[in-house]
Design a protein around this motif. Structure first.
Motif, mmCIF file in Angstrom:
data_model
loop_
_atom_site.group_PDB
_atom_site.id
_atom_site.type_symbol
_atom_site.label_atom_id
_atom_site.label_comp_id
_atom_site.label_asym_id
_atom_site.label_seq_id
_atom_site.Cartn_x
_atom_site.Cartn_y
_atom_site.Cartn_z
ATOM 1 N N VAL A 1 -3.409 13.323 -6.371
ATOM 2 C CA VAL A 1 -3.637 14.560 -7.054
ATOM 3 C C VAL A 1 -2.465 14.922 -7.696
ATOM 4 O O VAL A 1 -1.433 15.619 -7.008
ATOM 5 C CB VAL A 1 -4.339 15.648 -6.051
ATOM 6 C CG1 VAL A 1 -4.594 16.865 -6.788
ATOM 7 C CG2 VAL A 1 -5.539 14.997 -5.626
ATOM 8 N N GLY A 2 -2.373 15.076 -9.008
ATOM 9 C CA GLY A 2 -1.123 15.584 -9.527
ATOM 10 C C GLY A 2 -1.451 16.714 -10.660
ATOM 11 O O GLY A 2 -2.322 17.427 -10.340
ATOM 12 N N THR B 1 0.921 -1.074 -0.034
ATOM 13 C CA THR B 1 0.058 0.128 0.003
ATOM 14 C C THR B 1 1.004 1.254 0.095
ATOM 15 O O THR B 1 0.346 2.374 -0.210
ATOM 16 C CB THR B 1 -1.038 -0.074 1.275
ATOM 17 O OG1 THR B 1 -0.333 -0.133 2.513
ATOM 18 C CG2 THR B 1 -2.045 -1.191 1.257
ATOM 19 N N GLN B 2 2.133 1.275 0.340
ATOM 20 C CA GLN B 2 3.084 2.230 0.336
ATOM 21 C C GLN B 2 3.092 2.895 -1.133
ATOM 22 O O GLN B 2 4.008 4.004 -1.631
ATOM 23 C CB GLN B 2 4.366 2.118 1.213
ATOM 24 C CG GLN B 2 4.110 1.625 2.432
ATOM 25 C CD GLN B 2 4.913 2.557 3.393
ATOM 26 O OE1 GLN B 2 5.378 3.390 3.209
ATOM 27 N NE2 GLN B 2 4.510 2.220 4.696
ATOM 28 N N PHE B 3 2.889 2.229 -2.265
ATOM 29 C CA PHE B 3 2.699 2.762 -3.481
ATOM 30 C C PHE B 3 1.822 3.750 -3.805
ATOM 31 O O PHE B 3 1.750 4.188 -4.889
ATOM 32 C CB PHE B 3 3.036 1.301 -4.499
ATOM 33 C CG PHE B 3 3.949 0.806 -4.660
ATOM 34 C CD1 PHE B 3 5.133 1.245 -5.225
ATOM 35 C CD2 PHE B 3 3.976 -0.652 -4.172
ATOM 36 C CE1 PHE B 3 6.281 0.755 -5.552
ATOM 37 C CE2 PHE B 3 5.330 -1.294 -4.528
ATOM 38 C CZ PHE B 3 6.573 -0.796 -4.943
ATOM 39 N N ALA B 4 0.936 3.858 -2.822
ATOM 40 C CA ALA B 4 -0.105 5.056 -2.900
ATOM 41 C C ALA B 4 0.729 6.271 -2.824
ATOM 42 O O ALA B 4 0.623 6.934 -1.928
ATOM 43 C CB ALA B 4 -1.010 4.940 -1.918
ATOM 44 N N ASP B 5 1.075 6.639 -4.056
ATOM 45 C CA ASP B 5 2.035 7.920 -4.148
ATOM 46 C C ASP B 5 2.120 8.379 -5.516
ATOM 47 O O ASP B 5 2.144 7.536 -6.405
ATOM 48 C CB ASP B 5 3.378 7.505 -3.520
ATOM 49 C CG ASP B 5 4.370 8.930 -3.712
ATOM 50 O OD1 ASP B 5 5.008 9.071 -4.762
ATOM 51 O OD2 ASP B 5 4.309 9.798 -2.684
ATOM 52 N N GLY B 6 1.629 9.842 -5.697
ATOM 53 C CA GLY B 6 1.877 10.164 -7.067
ATOM 54 C C GLY B 6 3.053 9.988 -7.679
ATOM 55 O O GLY B 6 3.079 9.868 -9.114
ATOM 56 N N GLU C 1 4.888 7.514 -7.498
ATOM 57 C CA GLU C 1 5.046 6.077 -8.073
ATOM 58 C C GLU C 1 3.984 5.717 -8.932
ATOM 59 O O GLU C 1 4.244 4.886 -9.670
ATOM 60 C CB GLU C 1 4.784 5.208 -6.771
ATOM 61 C CG GLU C 1 5.844 5.163 -5.529
ATOM 62 C CD GLU C 1 7.006 4.680 -6.190
ATOM 63 O OE1 GLU C 1 7.263 3.903 -6.890
ATOM 64 O OE2 GLU C 1 8.091 5.072 -5.633
ATOM 65 N N PHE C 2 2.880 6.799 -9.196
ATOM 66 C CA PHE C 2 2.177 6.627 -10.085
ATOM 67 C C PHE C 2 2.505 7.472 -11.513
ATOM 68 O O PHE C 2 1.860 7.427 -12.370
ATOM 69 C CB PHE C 2 0.863 7.181 -9.711
ATOM 70 C CG PHE C 2 -0.258 6.397 -9.131
ATOM 71 C CD1 PHE C 2 0.391 5.352 -8.102
ATOM 72 C CD2 PHE C 2 -1.567 6.462 -9.067
ATOM 73 C CE1 PHE C 2 -0.478 4.636 -7.230
ATOM 74 C CE2 PHE C 2 -2.237 5.645 -8.400
ATOM 75 C CZ PHE C 2 -1.854 4.704 -7.368
#
Length: 421
Positions: free
Chosen positions: A401-402, A374-379, A381-382
């Protein structure tokens, strides 16, 4: 300068007026100018590393012994973290400009040609707590998306924030863009926050990033539109067809990589069919690094797990603590997670793609993961370069939000003398 003699109403009025003028200047800014500002700001961060570390040391010293280790970790800057901030600015510079994108085009029977194009939102008020890098990320994302930003970081990070804002302004000046496109509130007086939340004349959107208390304050007091992110009570569910070694490794990372981030797993949900094998593996891989609090079944399987209370199921710990719940099958797991999740990020560990699909489509969270931390929940990483936050609401933006999420749109209608009958 942190000037407590500033009148909050007058100060916010001045910041807002300057930001509104800067936002008008950014409307016609070229992609090249915005990218130049970002790369120049990245250079300024590197060139001013020693000053930034010195300022940050003052911030950290002001709260040592008063705040938990997870808070100190979010506040503290290191050379690597400063390099990470600078690199993020350069990555954002390399991303496509979201402004001016054609979102739709269609012709009407009367000959009108209509375009829907992306435009900046305008002036963003960014209210956040102890992480200084948020100021740099938010400034960069707002700049690239053509928005002016007013930062109000936590009082604990005020020295770091001032240096970061000055570096951003150096970048703006180097590109010939309005310096006031990035500003920070110059007082720690909380009355200034209340003024910012009601500055409808100048501010188009307020984004809070921090704990539930901050977000609820913004939600309850703002008359300016808001983009909200409540707490991150994230779950990871070990399905009956999970690879248990994979599950243990993923869960350890999801909990302990950084315990103070909103994407950290706080609750581990284990299928009854594999609980006898999975729970000892999970307890062993954590060892003494994380306190586990479980239901009766979990405690009976691994005596090192402490009994959980009802309060544990809904708690975002932000510390090395996690709850453990045993459920009877996929449907019960879905019901449990959807009930107790804060709808930020939830994950399933399974080798059964059908089960993963059902879990991911049934749970109403902003981000769902399959066989990943769940630590991939990051802009970043997206592939967004950075993020200004994770939105858990459903209007306008959701999830990281990017750049694209910091734009609105308008219609351009092209005619040839048409009149309406």
């Amino acid at each position: 300068m942190n000037d407590q003699t500033l009148d909050p109403a007058i100060h916010i009025h001045e910041l807002g007026s300057n930001a509104r003028a800067a936002a008008k200047g950014l409307l016609t800014a070229s992609t090249e100018a915005k990218n130049t500002a970002l790369t120049a700001a990245a250079k300024a961060l590197r060139d001013n590393q020693d000053e930034l570390l010195e300022a940050n040391a003052k911030d950290v010293a002001s709260v040592e012994g008063k705040k938990p280790d997870s808070f100190i970790d979010r506040l503290k800057l290191t050379p690597d973290r400063i390099e990470g901030m600078a690199s993020a600015l350069e990555q954002i510079a390399e991303l496509p400009d979201p402004v001016g994108r054609q979102l739709a085009e269609f012709d009407r029977p009367n000959g009108l040609k209509i375009e829907r194009v992306a435009v900046p939102i305008g002036v963003i008020g960014m209210i956040y707590e102890s992480r200084p890098n948020v100021g740099a990320d938010a400034s960069a994302l707002c700049l690239k998306s053509g928005n002016a930003v007013i930062l109000r970081g936590g009082s604990e990070s005020r020295n770091s924030t001032r240096v970061i804002v000055r570096c951003m302004q150096e970048g703006l000046k180097a590109a010939g863009l309005p310096e006031h496109a990035v500003q920070t509130v110059g007082t720690t007086d909380r009355a200034a926050v209340a003024e910012l939340l009601k500055a409808d004349e100048f501010v188009d959107l307020v984004i809070p990033r921090g704990g539930r208390g901050l977000v609820e304050l913004v939600r309850d007091q703002a008359s300016v539109p808001t983009l909200l992110h409540l707490d991150g009570n994230c779950h990871t569910y070990v399905h009956e067809k999970a690879d248990l070694d994979k599950a243990a490794e993923v869960i350890r990372n999801a909990k302990l990589r950084r315990t103070g981030v909103c994407g950290a797993t706080e609750s581990i949900v284990v299928d009854k069919a594999v609980a006898e094998q999975a729970i000892p593996k999970i307890a062993a891989i954590f060892g003494d690094d994380c306190e586990l609090r479980g239901d009766e079944t979990a405690v009976s399987i691994a005596p090192s797990i402490k009994p959980a209370t009802d309060e544990d199921w809904g708690t975002e710990y932000l510390d090395p603590i996690a709850s453990v719940k045993v459920v009877d099958g996929l449907d019960e797991a879905i019901d449990w997670v959807d009930t107790y999740s804060s709808h930020h990020t939830d994950a399933i560990i399974t080798e059964d793609d059908d089960a993963a699909r059902k879990f991911m489509t049934s749970i109403d969270s902003a981000i769902l993961m399959h066989n990943a931390s769940t630590q991939f929940a990051d802009g970043g990483e997206f592939g967004m370069g950075a993020e200004i936050g994770i939105a858990t609401g459903k209007m306008h933006a959701r999830g990281p939000v990017g750049l694209e999420q910091l734009t609105s749109f308008k219609y351009l209608v092209h005619g040839n003398g048409q009149t309406r009958p």
